[in-house]
Motif scaffolding. Sequence first.
Motif, PDB file in Angstrom:
ATOM      1  N   VAL A   1       6.690  12.763   7.476  1.00  0.00           N
ATOM      2  CA  VAL A   1       5.826  12.964   6.316  1.00  0.00           C
ATOM      3  C   VAL A   1       4.707  13.917   6.714  1.00  0.00           C
ATOM      4  O   VAL A   1       3.992  13.686   7.692  1.00  0.00           O
ATOM      5  CB  VAL A   1       5.245  11.621   5.823  1.00  0.00           C
ATOM      6  N   HIS A   2       4.580  14.984   5.958  1.00  0.00           N
ATOM      7  CA  HIS A   2       3.507  15.945   6.188  1.00  0.00           C
ATOM      8  C   HIS A   2       2.272  15.569   5.364  1.00  0.00           C
ATOM      9  O   HIS A   2       1.142  15.663   5.842  1.00  0.00           O
ATOM     10  CB  HIS A   2       3.982  17.356   5.838  1.00  0.00           C
ATOM     11  N   ASP A   3       2.505  15.132   4.108  1.00  0.00           N
ATOM     12  CA  ASP A   3       1.404  14.799   3.215  1.00  0.00           C
ATOM     13  C   ASP A   3       1.955  13.949   2.066  1.00  0.00           C
ATOM     14  O   ASP A   3       3.154  13.996   1.784  1.00  0.00           O
ATOM     15  CB  ASP A   3       0.788  16.084   2.651  1.00  0.00           C
ATOM     16  N   TYR A   4       1.094  13.194   1.435  1.00  0.00           N
ATOM     17  CA  TYR A   4       1.500  12.459   0.233  1.00  0.00           C
ATOM     18  C   TYR A   4       0.287  12.214  -0.645  1.00  0.00           C
ATOM     19  O   TYR A   4      -0.852  12.214  -0.177  1.00  0.00           O
ATOM     20  CB  TYR A   4       2.194  11.135   0.582  1.00  0.00           C
ATOM     21  N   HIS A   5       0.572  12.040  -1.940  1.00  0.00           N
ATOM     22  CA  HIS A   5      -0.468  11.728  -2.921  1.00  0.00           C
ATOM     23  C   HIS A   5       0.096  10.728  -3.915  1.00  0.00           C
ATOM     24  O   HIS A   5       1.280  10.769  -4.253  1.00  0.00           O
ATOM     25  CB  HIS A   5      -0.929  12.987  -3.668  1.00  0.00           C
ATOM     26  N   GLU A   6      -0.779   9.860  -4.401  1.00  0.00           N
ATOM     27  CA  GLU A   6      -0.403   8.837  -5.375  1.00  0.00           C
ATOM     28  C   GLU A   6      -1.120   9.119  -6.686  1.00  0.00           C
ATOM     29  O   GLU A   6      -2.282   9.537  -6.701  1.00  0.00           O
ATOM     30  CB  GLU A   6      -0.814   7.473  -4.837  1.00  0.00           C
ATOM     31  N   ASN A   7      -0.425   8.883  -7.801  1.00  0.00           N
ATOM     32  CA  ASN A   7      -1.012   8.986  -9.128  1.00  0.00           C
ATOM     33  C   ASN A   7      -0.411   7.853  -9.955  1.00  0.00           C
ATOM     34  O   ASN A   7       0.694   7.980 -10.483  1.00  0.00           O
ATOM     35  CB  ASN A   7      -0.713  10.349  -9.744  1.00  0.00           C
TER      36      ASN A   7
ATOM     37  N   GLY B   1      10.498  19.777   2.266  1.00  0.00           N
ATOM     38  CA  GLY B   1      10.861  19.307   0.936  1.00  0.00           C
ATOM     39  C   GLY B   1       9.747  18.494   0.313  1.00  0.00           C
ATOM     40  O   GLY B   1       8.821  18.049   0.989  1.00  0.00           O
ATOM     41  N   THR B   2       9.848  18.329  -0.999  1.00  0.00           N
ATOM     42  CA  THR B   2       8.909  17.514  -1.753  1.00  0.00           C
ATOM     43  C   THR B   2       9.690  16.508  -2.573  1.00  0.00           C
ATOM     44  O   THR B   2      10.665  16.868  -3.228  1.00  0.00           O
ATOM     45  CB  THR B   2       8.050  18.386  -2.693  1.00  0.00           C
ATOM     46  N   GLU B   3       9.270  15.261  -2.506  1.00  0.00           N
ATOM     47  CA  GLU B   3       9.855  14.190  -3.309  1.00  0.00           C
ATOM     48  C   GLU B   3       8.854  13.833  -4.402  1.00  0.00           C
ATOM     49  O   GLU B   3       7.676  13.616  -4.124  1.00  0.00           O
ATOM     50  CB  GLU B   3      10.104  12.937  -2.460  1.00  0.00           C
ATOM     51  N   HIS B   4       9.338  13.772  -5.635  1.00  0.00           N
ATOM     52  CA  HIS B   4       8.547  13.264  -6.757  1.00  0.00           C
ATOM     53  C   HIS B   4       9.157  11.921  -7.137  1.00  0.00           C
ATOM     54  O   HIS B   4      10.276  11.866  -7.644  1.00  0.00           O
ATOM     55  CB  HIS B   4       8.561  14.239  -7.936  1.00  0.00           C
ATOM     56  N   ILE B   5       8.424  10.855  -6.867  1.00  0.00           N
ATOM     57  CA  ILE B   5       8.927   9.493  -6.999  1.00  0.00           C
ATOM     58  C   ILE B   5       8.154   8.750  -8.085  1.00  0.00           C
ATOM     59  O   ILE B   5       6.918   8.818  -8.125  1.00  0.00           O
ATOM     60  CB  ILE B   5       8.796   8.744  -5.656  1.00  0.00           C
ATOM     61  N   ILE B   6       8.891   8.043  -8.940  1.00  0.00           N
ATOM     62  CA  ILE B   6       8.289   7.128  -9.910  1.00  0.00           C
ATOM     63  C   ILE B   6       8.723   5.722  -9.518  1.00  0.00           C
ATOM     64  O   ILE B   6       9.910   5.460  -9.334  1.00  0.00           O
ATOM     65  CB  ILE B   6       8.753   7.428 -11.353  1.00  0.00           C
ATOM     66  N   ARG B   7       7.736   4.832  -9.366  1.00  0.00           N
ATOM     67  CA  ARG B   7       8.026   3.445  -8.978  1.00  0.00           C
ATOM     68  C   ARG B   7       7.937   2.518 -10.186  1.00  0.00           C
ATOM     69  O   ARG B   7       7.169   2.768 -11.118  1.00  0.00           O
ATOM     70  CB  ARG B   7       7.053   2.998  -7.891  1.00  0.00           C
ATOM     71  N   ASP B   8       8.727   1.459 -10.135  1.00  0.00           N
ATOM     72  CA  ASP B   8       8.705   0.468 -11.217  1.00  0.00           C
ATOM     73  C   ASP B   8       7.552  -0.507 -11.010  1.00  0.00           C
ATOM     74  O   ASP B   8       6.752  -0.369 -10.061  1.00  0.00           O
ATOM     75  CB  ASP B   8      10.060  -0.227 -11.363  1.00  0.00           C
TER      76      ASP B   8
ATOM     77  N   LYS C   1       0.838  -1.197   0.000  1.00  0.00           N
ATOM     78  CA  LYS C   1       0.000   0.000   0.000  1.00  0.00           C
ATOM     79  C   LYS C   1       0.871   1.244   0.000  1.00  0.00           C
ATOM     80  O   LYS C   1       1.976   1.245   0.556  1.00  0.00           O
ATOM     81  CB  LYS C   1      -0.902   0.019   1.228  1.00  0.00           C
ATOM     82  N   THR C   2       0.361   2.305  -0.587  1.00  0.00           N
ATOM     83  CA  THR C   2       1.125   3.553  -0.653  1.00  0.00           C
ATOM     84  C   THR C   2       1.443   4.078   0.742  1.00  0.00           C
ATOM     85  O   THR C   2       2.547   4.573   0.976  1.00  0.00           O
ATOM     86  CB  THR C   2       0.363   4.613  -1.476  1.00  0.00           C
ATOM     87  N   SER C   3       0.525   3.947   1.670  1.00  0.00           N
ATOM     88  CA  SER C   3       0.787   4.435   3.030  1.00  0.00           C
ATOM     89  C   SER C   3       1.979   3.700   3.649  1.00  0.00           C
ATOM     90  O   SER C   3       2.830   4.317   4.305  1.00  0.00           O
ATOM     91  CB  SER C   3      -0.447   4.286   3.911  1.00  0.00           C
ATOM     92  N   GLU C   4       2.083   2.384   3.425  1.00  0.00           N
ATOM     93  CA  GLU C   4       3.217   1.624   3.938  1.00  0.00           C
ATOM     94  C   GLU C   4       4.507   2.043   3.241  1.00  0.00           C
ATOM     95  O   GLU C   4       5.549   2.198   3.882  1.00  0.00           O
ATOM     96  CB  GLU C   4       2.987   0.122   3.742  1.00  0.00           C
ATOM     97  N   PHE C   5       4.448   2.231   1.917  1.00  0.00           N
ATOM     98  CA  PHE C   5       5.612   2.682   1.163  1.00  0.00           C
ATOM     99  C   PHE C   5       6.121   4.017   1.714  1.00  0.00           C
ATOM    100  O   PHE C   5       7.317   4.194   1.955  1.00  0.00           O
ATOM    101  CB  PHE C   5       5.259   2.818  -0.326  1.00  0.00           C
ATOM    102  N   VAL C   6       5.216   4.957   1.938  1.00  0.00           N
ATOM    103  CA  VAL C   6       5.590   6.287   2.430  1.00  0.00           C
ATOM    104  C   VAL C   6       6.198   6.182   3.832  1.00  0.00           C
ATOM    105  O   VAL C   6       7.205   6.839   4.125  1.00  0.00           O
ATOM    106  CB  VAL C   6       4.372   7.236   2.393  1.00  0.00           C
ATOM    107  N   ASP C   7       5.620   5.372   4.693  1.00  0.00           N
ATOM    108  CA  ASP C   7       6.181   5.177   6.037  1.00  0.00           C
ATOM    109  C   ASP C   7       7.595   4.606   5.963  1.00  0.00           C
ATOM    110  O   ASP C   7       8.499   5.067   6.666  1.00  0.00           O
ATOM    111  CB  ASP C   7       5.302   4.243   6.868  1.00  0.00           C
ATOM    112  N   ARG C   8       7.791   3.604   5.124  1.00  0.00           N
ATOM    113  CA  ARG C   8       9.119   3.001   4.984  1.00  0.00           C
ATOM    114  C   ARG C   8      10.120   3.997   4.390  1.00  0.00           C
ATOM    115  O   ARG C   8      11.286   4.023   4.789  1.00  0.00           O
ATOM    116  CB  ARG C   8       9.026   1.741   4.123  1.00  0.00           C
TER     117      ARG C   8
END
Length: 121
Positions: free
Chosen positions: A69-75, A97-104, A2-9
Amino acid sequence: MKTSEFVDRFARVWNEKDAETRRTAVAELWASDGHYANVSQQFRGHEEIDGAIREAYHDFVAKGFRFTVHDYHENHDAVRIVWHMVPAAGGTVAAVGTEHIIRDENGRIRSDYQFMDMNPS
């Protein structure tokens, strides 16, 4: 994952004190040829990315700050994370800061571009 778990990790790896645990987390989060770029440098592969995170740990976390983490969004395969660097003992936000991440296709980070919204003072 899940994205929430990914962001926590993702947040945990930047705060990780133990070098071996951090290296393992980097290998689990980033693709083997993954890319991380902050505003001044670029890093490719687990060893270079671990080195960048280790440097951030020594520059900030070891000196009494935490990344949260202050906030996150998935697309689809992209995740945008807004983080804060705060004093571990509490207090005013010291950096944003803001991270823009692309996952495989396996959910690992292919690319991570960091933007500073508020530099540490």
